[in-house]
Scaffold this active site. Sequence first.
Site, short mmCIF file in Angstrom:
data_model
loop_
_atom_site.label_atom_id
_atom_site.label_comp_id
_atom_site.label_asym_id
_atom_site.label_seq_id
_atom_site.Cartn_x
_atom_site.Cartn_y
_atom_site.Cartn_z
N GLU A 1 -10.62 -7.16 -4.64
CA GLU A 1 -10.41 -8.20 -3.62
C GLU A 1 -11.66 -8.29 -2.76
O GLU A 1 -11.88 -7.44 -1.87
CB GLU A 1 -9.18 -7.86 -2.77
CG GLU A 1 -8.91 -8.91 -1.70
CD GLU A 1 -7.71 -8.56 -0.83
OE1 GLU A 1 -6.72 -7.98 -1.33
OE2 GLU A 1 -7.78 -8.86 0.37
N ASP B 1 -4.52 -13.98 -2.35
CA ASP B 1 -3.93 -13.61 -1.07
C ASP B 1 -3.91 -14.88 -0.23
O ASP B 1 -4.95 -15.37 0.24
CB ASP B 1 -4.70 -12.48 -0.38
CG ASP B 1 -4.12 -11.11 -0.76
OD1 ASP B 1 -3.29 -11.07 -1.70
OD2 ASP B 1 -4.47 -10.10 -0.13
N GLU C 1 -8.83 -13.86 -1.54
CA GLU C 1 -8.13 -14.17 -0.28
C GLU C 1 -8.86 -15.29 0.46
O GLU C 1 -10.08 -15.25 0.65
CB GLU C 1 -8.06 -12.92 0.62
CG GLU C 1 -7.37 -13.25 1.93
CD GLU C 1 -7.19 -12.09 2.88
OE1 GLU C 1 -6.75 -11.01 2.43
OE2 GLU C 1 -7.48 -12.26 4.07
N ASP D 1 -0.57 -12.58 2.48
CA ASP D 1 -1.22 -11.53 3.28
C ASP D 1 -1.46 -12.16 4.65
O ASP D 1 -2.59 -12.48 5.04
CB ASP D 1 -2.52 -11.10 2.61
CG ASP D 1 -3.10 -9.85 3.25
OD1 ASP D 1 -2.52 -9.38 4.25
OD2 ASP D 1 -4.13 -9.36 2.78
N HIS E 1 0.89 -1.17 0.00
CA HIS E 1 0.00 0.00 0.00
C HIS E 1 0.92 1.22 0.00
O HIS E 1 2.02 1.16 0.56
CB HIS E 1 -0.83 0.11 1.28
CG HIS E 1 -1.74 -1.03 1.58
ND1 HIS E 1 -1.32 -2.16 2.21
CD2 HIS E 1 -3.08 -1.19 1.37
CE1 HIS E 1 -2.35 -2.98 2.38
NE2 HIS E 1 -3.43 -2.42 1.88
N ASP F 1 -5.79 -13.64 9.27
CA ASP F 1 -4.61 -13.57 8.38
C ASP F 1 -3.46 -14.46 8.85
O ASP F 1 -2.33 -14.00 9.05
CB ASP F 1 -4.12 -12.12 8.27
CG ASP F 1 -5.03 -11.25 7.41
OD1 ASP F 1 -5.91 -11.79 6.74
OD2 ASP F 1 -4.85 -10.02 7.43
N ASP G 1 2.29 1.97 3.40
CA ASP G 1 3.21 0.99 3.99
C ASP G 1 4.65 1.43 3.77
O ASP G 1 5.55 1.02 4.49
CB ASP G 1 3.12 -0.39 3.31
CG ASP G 1 1.75 -1.00 3.35
OD1 ASP G 1 1.00 -0.67 4.27
OD2 ASP G 1 1.46 -1.80 2.44
N HIS H 1 -10.95 -14.24 3.50
CA HIS H 1 -12.17 -13.51 3.14
C HIS H 1 -13.25 -14.45 2.64
O HIS H 1 -14.45 -14.21 2.83
CB HIS H 1 -11.87 -12.45 2.09
CG HIS H 1 -10.90 -11.41 2.55
ND1 HIS H 1 -10.49 -10.36 1.76
CD2 HIS H 1 -10.25 -11.26 3.73
CE1 HIS H 1 -9.64 -9.60 2.44
NE2 HIS H 1 -9.47 -10.13 3.63
#
Length: 438
Positions: free
Chosen positions: A231, A295, A267, A337, A100, A308, A103, A270
Amino acid sequence: MEYFRHLPKVKYEGKDTKNPFAFRFYDPDRVILGKTMKEHLPFAMAWWHNLGAGGSDMFGTETADKSFGSMKRTMSHAKAKVDAGFEFMQKLGVEYFCFHDVDLVPEAETLAETNARLDEIADYITRKMKETGLKCLWGTANLFSNPRYMNGAGSSNSADVFCFAAAQIKKALDLTVKFGGKGYVFWGGREGYETLLNTDMKLELDNIARLMKLAVDYGRSIGFTGDFYIEPKPKEPMKHQYDFDAATAIGFLRAHGLERDFKLNIEANHATLAGHTFQHELRVAGINGMLGSIDANQGDLLLGWDTDEFPFDVYETTMCMYEVIKAGGLTGGFNFDAKNRRPSNTPEDMFHGFILGMDSFALGLIKAARLIEDGRIDEFIKERYSSWQAGIGAKITNNEVTLQELAEYAEKLGAPKDPGSGKQEYLQRIVNDILFGE
Ligand code: XLS
Ligand code: CA
Ligand code: CA
């Protein structure tokens, strides 16, 4: 400065090794179904977790030191993270990173100052990429942490906030292109609502699509040839998020004419939050030609939030690789991730997390290839749907019938043939045989 001096370059040593810093299954040059493991599994490091997450939760502060010898929220810390990150990736044999915007550098008071910091770090990262040959998988803009996004970004009630989101996306796209990234991700963390009592859902959805279209137009104008990804995630931080799951996201993309530029970044955690299996989400993306990137993590069945975790469940990685192979591979890669558990707070644990994840996916790949080569599952499915290959079934799939003709056919038949057993337990045994019996 070497940040992981006491830790070795991790190599493949085979399944009998007792070396905790060696791969048992991930053998980058091993060829499986005509491609090397490294080609099947383009692994990526998530900047935010690996170089940022210190194990804090709602009840406590950080347990892991991710200062890398510098004062946090300074540019020297931002550079130390780059050095540590590249050293980490090289030692693990991870070829890609994902990021990101925020980040990379601490966010400043103004967009102009944040962008100047981003330019500085981007030059530094680009130099490192040239030196090491490491690459960028995808970039994104963090449109959820800053308080201005409390009501969403593209879906905000405020047109000003929408413009700030646009500004951040523009810069994150500039960086993604500068790094030669393969993809650009939209994860709509705050693109949702808490209550419909204060929400204009139609306007919010249309505006999210507008922002995506503007991003596509800008990205293409600066030479971005990769894929944009949505995502999906059903909730957290919002009660309801618009990109609920793969099917919802695909419907949204098609409704707004975005399906040619977008694919999905699926992901695992998710998927389970949406009440689906990881495999389900991959299949939905795959059959729609929209499986872009993954992810790679996992959730916890006993917890209802986004934990995660590093991938550990080999049933899951096997069925994931089964879907990926069947879909013809990814245009993106496998981004960890994932973060260490709060009590796993040492640099060694960072290595263990990645070794676990990479070996779990390597094992999943080996086993998925065996399931496909074995052929019994494919054969069973083919036989199960054989009534569609000829006769009335073929006529229906060729769109050569009317409802009237079908009714006449059914009446003449009197009763349908026995549709046959679904044989779930038999098929599950095949999976176990291949996972554990050889
Ligand atoms: C959060 C998401 C996020 C995206 C990138 O749940 O997984 O980290 O991958 O914004
Ligand atoms: Ca993610
Ligand atoms: Ca997550």
